[in-house]
Each structure stands twice: as structure tokens, then as C-alpha cells.
Scaffold this motif. Structure first.
Motif, PDB file in Angstrom:
ATOM      1  N   HIS A 106     -17.152  43.629  64.567  1.00  0.00           N
ATOM      2  CA  HIS A 106     -16.886  42.832  65.761  1.00  0.00           C
ATOM      3  C   HIS A 106     -16.110  41.613  65.300  1.00  0.00           C
ATOM      4  CE1 HIS A 106     -20.345  44.460  68.464  1.00  0.00           C
ATOM      5  NE2 HIS A 106     -19.335  45.275  68.379  1.00  0.00           N
ATOM      6  N   VAL A 107     -14.996  41.346  65.953  1.00  0.00           N
ATOM      7  CA  VAL A 107     -14.137  40.234  65.575  1.00  0.00           C
ATOM      8  C   VAL A 107     -14.106  39.248  66.728  1.00  0.00           C
ATOM      9  CG1 VAL A 107     -11.827  39.562  64.819  1.00  0.00           C
ATOM     10  CG2 VAL A 107     -12.708  41.834  64.225  1.00  0.00           C
ATOM     11  N   GLU A 108     -14.578  38.023  66.460  1.00  0.00           N
ATOM     12  CA  GLU A 108     -14.535  36.971  67.461  1.00  0.00           C
ATOM     13  C   GLU A 108     -13.207  36.248  67.321  1.00  0.00           C
ATOM     14  OE1 GLU A 108     -16.768  32.830  68.734  1.00  0.00           O
ATOM     15  OE2 GLU A 108     -17.835  34.260  67.462  1.00  0.00           O
ATOM     16  N   LEU A 109     -12.483  36.142  68.445  1.00  0.00           N
ATOM     17  CA  LEU A 109     -11.170  35.506  68.460  1.00  0.00           C
ATOM     18  C   LEU A 109     -11.226  34.197  69.233  1.00  0.00           C
ATOM     19  CD1 LEU A 109      -9.097  38.695  69.375  1.00  0.00           C
ATOM     20  CD2 LEU A 109      -9.426  37.710  67.109  1.00  0.00           C
ATOM     21  N   SER A 110     -10.308  33.303  68.909  1.00  0.00           N
ATOM     22  CA  SER A 110     -10.205  32.021  69.614  1.00  0.00           C
ATOM     23  C   SER A 110      -9.048  32.060  70.587  1.00  0.00           C
ATOM     24  CB  SER A 110      -9.996  30.890  68.610  1.00  0.00           C
ATOM     25  OG  SER A 110      -8.756  31.070  67.949  1.00  0.00           O
ATOM     26  N   GLU A 111      -9.045  31.132  71.509  1.00  0.00           N
ATOM     27  CA  GLU A 111      -7.936  30.810  72.423  1.00  0.00           C
ATOM     28  C   GLU A 111      -7.199  32.003  73.008  1.00  0.00           C
ATOM     29  OE1 GLU A 111      -5.326  27.999  70.598  1.00  0.00           O
ATOM     30  OE2 GLU A 111      -6.982  27.022  69.593  1.00  0.00           O
ATOM     31  N   PRO A 112      -7.596  32.611  74.046  1.00  0.00           N
ATOM     32  CA  PRO A 112      -8.900  32.463  74.686  1.00  0.00           C
ATOM     33  C   PRO A 112      -9.968  33.212  73.907  1.00  0.00           C
ATOM     34  CG  PRO A 112      -7.619  34.105  75.854  1.00  0.00           C
ATOM     35  CD  PRO A 112      -6.737  33.553  74.769  1.00  0.00           C
ATOM     36  N   SER A 113     -11.209  32.754  74.025  1.00  0.00           N
ATOM     37  CA  SER A 113     -12.320  33.336  73.295  1.00  0.00           C
ATOM     38  C   SER A 113     -12.531  34.782  73.735  1.00  0.00           C
ATOM     39  CB  SER A 113     -13.583  32.517  73.542  1.00  0.00           C
ATOM     40  OG  SER A 113     -14.638  33.049  72.798  1.00  0.00           O
ATOM     41  N   LYS A 114     -12.651  35.657  72.753  1.00  0.00           N
ATOM     42  CA  LYS A 114     -12.772  37.083  73.052  1.00  0.00           C
ATOM     43  C   LYS A 114     -13.385  37.769  71.839  1.00  0.00           C
ATOM     44  CE  LYS A 114      -9.862  40.942  74.503  1.00  0.00           C
ATOM     45  NZ  LYS A 114      -8.523  41.372  74.867  1.00  0.00           N
ATOM     46  N   ILE A 115     -14.159  38.843  72.069  1.00  0.00           N
ATOM     47  CA  ILE A 115     -14.697  39.656  70.979  1.00  0.00           C
ATOM     48  C   ILE A 115     -14.123  41.057  71.113  1.00  0.00           C
ATOM     49  CG2 ILE A 115     -16.766  40.690  69.973  1.00  0.00           C
ATOM     50  CD1 ILE A 115     -18.298  38.203  70.776  1.00  0.00           C
ATOM     51  N   VAL A 116     -13.563  41.556  69.997  1.00  0.00           N
ATOM     52  CA  VAL A 116     -12.995  42.911  69.975  1.00  0.00           C
ATOM     53  C   VAL A 116     -13.606  43.680  68.813  1.00  0.00           C
ATOM     54  CG1 VAL A 116     -10.822  42.151  71.024  1.00  0.00           C
ATOM     55  CG2 VAL A 116     -11.029  42.237  68.526  1.00  0.00           C
ATOM     56  N   GLN A 117     -13.467  44.998  68.853  1.00  0.00           N
ATOM     57  CA  GLN A 117     -13.927  45.835  67.751  1.00  0.00           C
ATOM     58  C   GLN A 117     -12.725  46.340  66.979  1.00  0.00           C
ATOM     59  OE1 GLN A 117     -16.450  48.920  69.562  1.00  0.00           O
ATOM     60  NE2 GLN A 117     -18.031  48.185  68.163  1.00  0.00           N
ATOM     61  N   ALA A 118     -12.913  46.459  65.651  1.00  0.00           N
ATOM     62  CA  ALA A 118     -11.861  46.990  64.783  1.00  0.00           C
ATOM     63  C   ALA A 118     -12.531  47.801  63.680  1.00  0.00           C
ATOM     64  CB  ALA A 118     -11.032  45.851  64.183  1.00  0.00           C
ATOM     65  N   TYR A 119     -11.724  48.634  63.027  1.00  0.00           N
ATOM     66  CA  TYR A 119     -12.234  49.370  61.871  1.00  0.00           C
ATOM     67  C   TYR A 119     -12.358  48.402  60.707  1.00  0.00           C
ATOM     68  CZ  TYR A 119     -11.336  53.685  64.383  1.00  0.00           C
ATOM     69  OH  TYR A 119     -11.348  54.688  65.314  1.00  0.00           O
ATOM     70  N   GLY A 120     -13.511  48.434  60.029  1.00  0.00           N
ATOM     71  CA  GLY A 120     -13.782  47.503  58.942  1.00  0.00           C
ATOM     72  C   GLY A 120     -12.800  47.611  57.798  1.00  0.00           C
ATOM     73  N   ASP A 121     -12.409  48.852  57.434  1.00  0.00           N
ATOM     74  CA  ASP A 121     -11.493  48.992  56.298  1.00  0.00           C
ATOM     75  C   ASP A 121     -10.113  48.445  56.626  1.00  0.00           C
ATOM     76  OD1 ASP A 121     -10.964  51.093  58.074  1.00  0.00           O
ATOM     77  OD2 ASP A 121     -10.305  52.427  56.477  1.00  0.00           O
ATOM     78  N   LEU A 122      -9.681  48.597  57.869  1.00  0.00           N
ATOM     79  CA  LEU A 122      -8.387  48.058  58.276  1.00  0.00           C
ATOM     80  C   LEU A 122      -8.414  46.534  58.200  1.00  0.00           C
ATOM     81  CD1 LEU A 122      -5.559  48.308  59.542  1.00  0.00           C
ATOM     82  CD2 LEU A 122      -6.681  48.237  61.765  1.00  0.00           C
ATOM     83  N   LEU A 123      -9.487  45.942  58.696  1.00  0.00           N
ATOM     84  CA  LEU A 123      -9.600  44.490  58.673  1.00  0.00           C
ATOM     85  C   LEU A 123      -9.705  43.974  57.240  1.00  0.00           C
ATOM     86  CD1 LEU A 123      -9.568  42.207  60.680  1.00  0.00           C
ATOM     87  CD2 LEU A 123     -12.048  42.238  60.667  1.00  0.00           C
ATOM     88  N   ASP A 124     -10.428  44.708  56.374  1.00  0.00           N
ATOM     89  CA  ASP A 124     -10.508  44.319  54.961  1.00  0.00           C
ATOM     90  C   ASP A 124      -9.124  44.290  54.335  1.00  0.00           C
ATOM     91  OD1 ASP A 124     -13.226  43.997  55.003  1.00  0.00           O
ATOM     92  OD2 ASP A 124     -13.673  45.963  54.136  1.00  0.00           O
ATOM     93  N   ARG A 125      -8.310  45.292  54.646  1.00  0.00           N
ATOM     94  CA  ARG A 125      -6.958  45.325  54.077  1.00  0.00           C
ATOM     95  C   ARG A 125      -6.136  44.141  54.566  1.00  0.00           C
ATOM     96  NH1 ARG A 125      -7.304  50.835  55.239  1.00  0.00           N
ATOM     97  NH2 ARG A 125      -5.859  50.638  56.956  1.00  0.00           N
ATOM     98  N   VAL A 126      -6.330  43.754  55.814  1.00  0.00           N
ATOM     99  CA  VAL A 126      -5.588  42.608  56.356  1.00  0.00           C
ATOM    100  C   VAL A 126      -6.069  41.313  55.719  1.00  0.00           C
ATOM    101  CG1 VAL A 126      -5.207  41.218  58.426  1.00  0.00           C
ATOM    102  CG2 VAL A 126      -5.014  43.702  58.545  1.00  0.00           C
ATOM    103  N   LEU A 127      -7.393  41.140  55.645  1.00  0.00           N
ATOM    104  CA  LEU A 127      -7.941  39.885  55.143  1.00  0.00           C
ATOM    105  C   LEU A 127      -7.837  39.755  53.631  1.00  0.00           C
ATOM    106  CD1 LEU A 127     -11.134  39.534  57.347  1.00  0.00           C
ATOM    107  CD2 LEU A 127      -8.958  38.334  57.596  1.00  0.00           C
ATOM    108  N   TRP A 128      -8.007  40.876  52.895  1.00  0.00           N
ATOM    109  CA  TRP A 128      -8.057  40.804  51.439  1.00  0.00           C
ATOM    110  C   TRP A 128      -6.904  41.528  50.774  1.00  0.00           C
ATOM    111  CZ3 TRP A 128     -10.862  37.010  50.173  1.00  0.00           C
ATOM    112  CH2 TRP A 128     -11.960  36.664  50.961  1.00  0.00           C
ATOM    113  N   GLY A 129      -6.030  42.120  51.550  1.00  0.00           N
ATOM    114  CA  GLY A 129      -4.880  42.810  50.986  1.00  0.00           C
ATOM    115  C   GLY A 129      -3.868  41.826  50.440  1.00  0.00           C
TER     116      GLY A 129
END
Length: 147
Positions: free
Chosen positions: A28-51
């Protein structure tokens, strides 16, 4: 840099406020402006954040070393593959980018040979020269009683 949620909508990484791991490889990814929660695949997000965050060129004469063994487990050949750059992730980890021209086997980097001759060994101490690295590597693999 962007990531994609399960619905295929792309969001800038800069909007991420918090990431919470969920079951089945989802986050679950909490986003700002406007505030929103979305779902994403964990491995995809890991590649974005730590790639890879950036790449830098390697110094000419920098090589990845990989060893090939004969049937007696003696080092038969050391592959020297040019490192053309370094990929650096958000945690500061550096991964060599190699030129794989003419290398017919899968590369497993065991050490890095620097232009000044220094060898950084992944599994042990570092060495001031390739010759010393090879001698120590051979000594570590020696089988007692073998001539």
C-alpha cells in the motif's frame, strides 16, 4: 522517476509518503497532494526505490574478474571483463556495469581489478596486485596432499 499502481496509473516517486507491505507481494502506497492510497507490486516498487539512481563511468583499466576451474578445482583461467561504469542505488551500493563482448559464459564477478593493480576480492581480503591475488586464490583452493 515514476511508479505504476495495480490499475496502471503512473505516479511520481516524489509523492510517496509511506509504503506498507501487504500480503501476496503487494504494497500500500500513501501519496501526498492530494492524499491517496494505492496498491502496487512490491518488487516493482523496490526496483523504483532501490534500483539504479545514477551511473558514473569507470576509470579505464577497471576489470571485473571471474574464475574458471579445471576438473581438479584448480583455477584454470581468470576472465577479465572491462567495467565501463558503475550503477549506484539510493542506498549507495555500487554495481559494476560490464562490457560482455565475446564472453561466452555467464559472468560471476569474484573480484574487481583497479587500474593501479589493486584487487578488491568479494570473498576475502584485498590484494596489492593481480599476481598476489592469483597466488592466494590458488593457495586457498589447494587440496592437502596434492603435489
Amino acid at each position: 522517476m515514476f511508479f505504476q499502481d495495480l490499475d496502471g496509473t503512473r505516479y511520481p516517486v516524489s509523492r510517496i509518503v509511506e509504503v506498507r507491505r501487504q500480503e501476496k507481494g503487494l504494497v500500500h502506497v500513501e501519496l501526498s497532494e492530494p492524499s491517496k492510497i494505492v496498491q502496487a507490486y512490491g518488487d516493482l516498487l523496490d526496483r523504483v526505490l532501490w534500483g539504479p539512481m545514477t551511473t558514473i563511468p569507470a576509470s579505464p583499466g577497471t576489470y571485473a574478474l571471474d574464475e574458471d576451474f579445471d576438473n581438479d578445482e584448480q583455477v584454470r583461467l581468470i576472465w577479465r571483463v572491462p567495467i565501463i561504469g558503475w550503477s549506484i542505488n539510493q542506498a549507495g551500493d555500487m554495481t559494476p556495469i560490464v562490457a560482455r563482448l565475446g564472453v561466452a559464459h555467464s559472468l560471476s564477478i569474484t573480484a574487481i581489478l583497479h587500474p593501479d593493480g589493486f584487487v578488491a576480492d568479494e570473498s576475502g581480503p584485498n590484494y596489492p596486485s593481480l599476481e598476489e591475488y592469483l597466488a592466494q586464490k590458488q593457495a586457498r583452493l589447494a587440496i592437502p596432499g596434492r603435489e
